[in-house]
Design an enzyme around this catalytic site. Structure first.
Site, mmCIF file in Angstrom:
data_model
loop_
_atom_site.group_PDB
_atom_site.id
_atom_site.type_symbol
_atom_site.label_atom_id
_atom_site.label_comp_id
_atom_site.label_asym_id
_atom_site.label_seq_id
_atom_site.Cartn_x
_atom_site.Cartn_y
_atom_site.Cartn_z
ATOM 1 N N GLU A 76 0.813 -1.225 0.000
ATOM 2 C CA GLU A 76 0.000 0.000 0.000
ATOM 3 C C GLU A 76 0.841 1.267 0.000
ATOM 4 O O GLU A 76 0.533 2.233 -0.714
ATOM 5 C CB GLU A 76 -0.914 -0.017 1.228
ATOM 6 C CG GLU A 76 -1.795 1.203 1.347
ATOM 7 C CD GLU A 76 -2.624 1.175 2.622
ATOM 8 O OE1 GLU A 76 -3.112 2.243 3.004
ATOM 9 O OE2 GLU A 76 -2.764 0.095 3.226
ATOM 10 N N ASP A 77 1.911 1.282 0.785
ATOM 11 C CA ASP A 77 2.623 2.543 1.034
ATOM 12 C C ASP A 77 3.995 2.653 0.377
ATOM 13 O O ASP A 77 4.672 3.668 0.533
ATOM 14 C CB ASP A 77 2.798 2.747 2.552
ATOM 15 C CG ASP A 77 1.456 2.983 3.242
ATOM 16 O OD1 ASP A 77 0.528 3.447 2.568
ATOM 17 O OD2 ASP A 77 1.357 2.679 4.441
#
Length: 704
Positions: A76-77
């Site tokens: 996600e990051d």
């Protein structure tokens, strides 16, 4: 501050060296991936996944689960892909990380829709691997513990989501410790003033009794020891959010809450639980109707315990009695499946795991049949707050349902097909309506028929997510089927006016029209016509753009045969019944709306051949249709009763009776259900035969 060395020390207590090494490698991989990233608090970002892994290590999570916890934000990051994780740590870990990751690359209309899609994706991943939700719960727990660094509006949003979704999931999975922490932290963040006031009130009432609690523990322990029963005893206060919920739900003050103080007694075997119960009731006065046996009848999340409320030193006190194995399940729920899998109590842990897996599979079924993500979350929320209604099948199996559940919920709880084909039920061997609210201890038998199908009226009293989703799914499928059938008849009728039929159409003609309306198949076109989105006459014009208008034949009337389902509705302004002259018009997503031919509300449509549909009644049709009669009568004693009783011994159903004008000659409106003009004539004749009645007319048609 969390450190990888501390985590490794915890892991070495229950995992082999090789697996600890894999987890440490995952930490260094995450540290490098998150290099330069910081949390709102200013800490290096890698502290968060490390804390999540530590939370899971405390409940003895396995190697893949802990590896996924350390990597859960990497997809996600950071720029690292799922494929890269698969290559480094295997498909199992990559699948877990992907299940926990949020949907960051899609556009959503609002925050609610975004949350719904995130939860939907996570639920689907849970069906493949239940560890997804454990990682997510640990992730949420650490986020709640560090919520103070967030802006106020984000703090409230996250706290609300935690109370509505994540704490109930922890409860549904039997993870008591997680639920308590999540609820307490979220309550304090979402209702800070209420939390502080309630804490002060509890401290004022119970906080000075520390010595009394210790004395109580010693007293109970001594009495049990006298009977040679070994047990651990702890006196505690109920957690604050649970007290708040009871005060809100039951609209009571703090002094009226029975179980603010509680005693937990943990012993070695189930037999001793019942012996301890007898001793407790001999020491303190039990409160009537406050005893529950969750050992004989466990909760849906696997929770087992004896609960009783007694009065000690003038204060009500809840006593919970359970074994060590039951305490493990009560504290960690499904997580106990991993935490204690090497111990003799594995059978109990597997029982809890099986219950949780069954719930997740039911949630997946709801997801597959929900119209969209928001509907899915709304339906799942109903199942996240289970009540305590326990009913029995005829074979003696126990089904747990939420408070307020009905036989329809029970039927779907047993099996989807039983729900879809149920027609009636017996409760304790007596026939009862399907809308009856069930009570604990009842035996429910569902009566089915192969030809039966769900009724739209069930949605007004079915409350479980599984029941409501399956009913909606069936009705939607049936509506599509009906729409295609009605669309076929409407298009055939229009084509007959052009001296052809559907079977004679060429593929190129059909494809040209499908492309024009941007539809994928002929069935899509027929469904669209049946639902009133497109008009048969205009579709036919597209099929034959060069047809000579002068050669058109007047189309035959559309005959109502009663099998059109939800795609035929009857206008309330004129309430047509079989035998009346009628006309119809297509209304978008409602199909055909039927009016009396003389109704003023259809006159404009009669002038528009694109929407007007000539209608007629089929010979065999029998529809229960509502009409209104206006009865003028001499206002004498018992007049209304005489009018009502004149049709009381017939099959006609009176739905309402209103006096609309009072005087020497009064008028009343009588709403009644009939199936034909013959039935209507019979009703009117019976009413006219009453001596005080002067006139009976049908309140129908606003005529032209």
């Amino acid at each position: 501050m969390y450190r990888i060395e501390d985590l490794a020390t915890t892991l070495s207590q229950y995992l082999p060296y090789e697996q600890v090494a894999i987890i440490k490698r995952a930490y260094y991989y995450a540290e490098q991936a998150h290099d330069g990233q910081r949390r709102k608090s200013g800490e290096p970002y890698v502290i968060h996944p490390l804390a999540v892994a530590q939370i899971l290590a405390d409940i003895r999570m396995d190697c893949d689960g802990l590896t996924a916890a350390l990597l859960h934000d990497v997809i996600e990051d950071t720029g690292i892909s799922r494929e890269a994780l698969t290559k480094q740590f295997g498909e199992s870990v990559a699948s877990l990380v992907d299940g926990v990751s949020k949907l960051t690359h899609l556009e959503f209309n609002n925050q609610l829709e975004k949350q719904a899609h995130n939860f939907q994706k996570m639920a689907m991943a849970m069906a493949d691997d239940i560890r997804v939700i454990l990682v997510k719960l640990a992730d949420r727990l650490h986020n709640m513990r560090t919520l103070d660094s967030m802006p106020a509006h984000k703090k409230r949003r996250i706290a609300k989501e935690t109370l509505e979704i994540y704490a109930p999931i922890a409860n549904r999975l039997g993870m008591y410790n997680f639920r308590i922490d999540l609820e307490s932290l979220a309550f304090n963040a979402y209702y800070p003033l209420r939390s502080r006031m309630l804490q002060r009130a509890i401290h004022k009432r119970y906080g000075q009794r520390t010595q009394d609690k210790e004395t109580l523990e010693k007293y109970i322990h001594g009495e049990l020891a006298a009977d040679y029963i070994d047990a651990n005893i702890s006196v505690r206060e109920k957690h604050i959010y649970s007290i708040y919920q009871k005060m809100q739900k039951k609209r009571r003050s703090l002094t009226d809450i029975m179980d603010v103080l509680g005693v937990r007694i943990v012993t070695d075997k189930p037999d001793n639980c019942y012996r301890i119960l007898g001793i407790v009731h001999s020491l303190f006065k039990p409160v009537e109707s406050r005893f529950k046996d969750y050992i004989a009848v466990p909760k849906s999340n696997g929770y087992q315990s004896l609960h009783t409320t007694v009065v000690a030193n003038g204060l009500p006190m809840e006593v919970q009695i359970r074994t060590k194995e039951m305490e493990m399940v009560a504290s960690n729920g499904i997580a106990a499946h991993w935490a204690y899998k090497s111990k003799d109590s594995q059978a109990n842990m597997s029982h809890s795991h099986d219950r949780a897996t069954k719930w997740v599979q039911e949630m997946l079924e709801i997801q597959q049949k929900s119209g969209n993500a928001i509907d899915f979350v709304d339906n799942v929320k109903n199942d996240l707050f289970p009540g305590e209604v326990y009913v029995f099948t005829p074979k003696g199996n126990i089904i747990e349902l939420p408070t307020g559940a009905t036989p329809v919920d029970f039927a779907y709880g047993v099996h989807t097909q039983i729900g879809n084909t149920c027609i009636s039920c017996r409760i304790n061997r007596r026939l009862a309506p399907l809308s009856t609210q069930l009570e604990s201890g009842q035996t429910v038998e569902i009566i089915t028929a192969k030809s039966a199908q769900p009724n739209v009226a069930w949605l007004s009293f079915a409350i479980t997510g599984k029941a409501r989703t399956n009913i909606r799914h069936y009705l939607k499928s049936k509506q599509t089927e009906n729409a295609i059938a009605v669309g076929y008849r409407l298009l055939t009728r229009s084509l007959n006016a052009f001296k052809t039929n559907i079977e004679d159409l060429e593929e190129t003609q059909i494809q040209k029209v499908l492309d024009y309306y941007q539809l994928a198949s002929m069935n899509d076109l027929l469904e669209s016509i049946g639902k009133g989105r497109h008009v048969g006459y205009l579709v036919t014009r597209q099929l034959f753009p060069n047809f000579n208008e002068d050669e058109l034949v007047t189309p035959t009337s559309f005959k109502l045969n009663g099998s059109e389902g939800m795609l035929i509705s009857y206008a309330k302004c004129c309430s047509p019944i079989p035998g009346d002259p009628i006309a119809g018009y297509a209304q978008v997503d409602k199909g055909i709306v039927i009016h009396h031919l003389n109704c003023t509300n259809i006159q404009d449509h009669l002038k528009n051949p694109e929407q007007y549909i000539r209608m007629s009644w089929g010979k065999e049709i029998e529809e229960d249709l509502a009409i209104s009669l206006i009865v003028s009568f001499v206002n004498e004693r018992g007049a209304v009763s005489k009018i009502a009783s004149s049709i009381g011994d017939t099959d006609y159903q009176v739905s309402n009776l209103d006096i609309i004008e009072r005087g020497r000659v009064s008028r009343l409106r009588l709403n009644i259900t009939v199936t034909s003009r013959v039935g209507l004539a019979d009703v009117m004749r019976r009413i006219k035969s009453v001596r005080c009645v002067e006139k009976v007319i049908r309140e129908t048609v606003t005529t032209k």
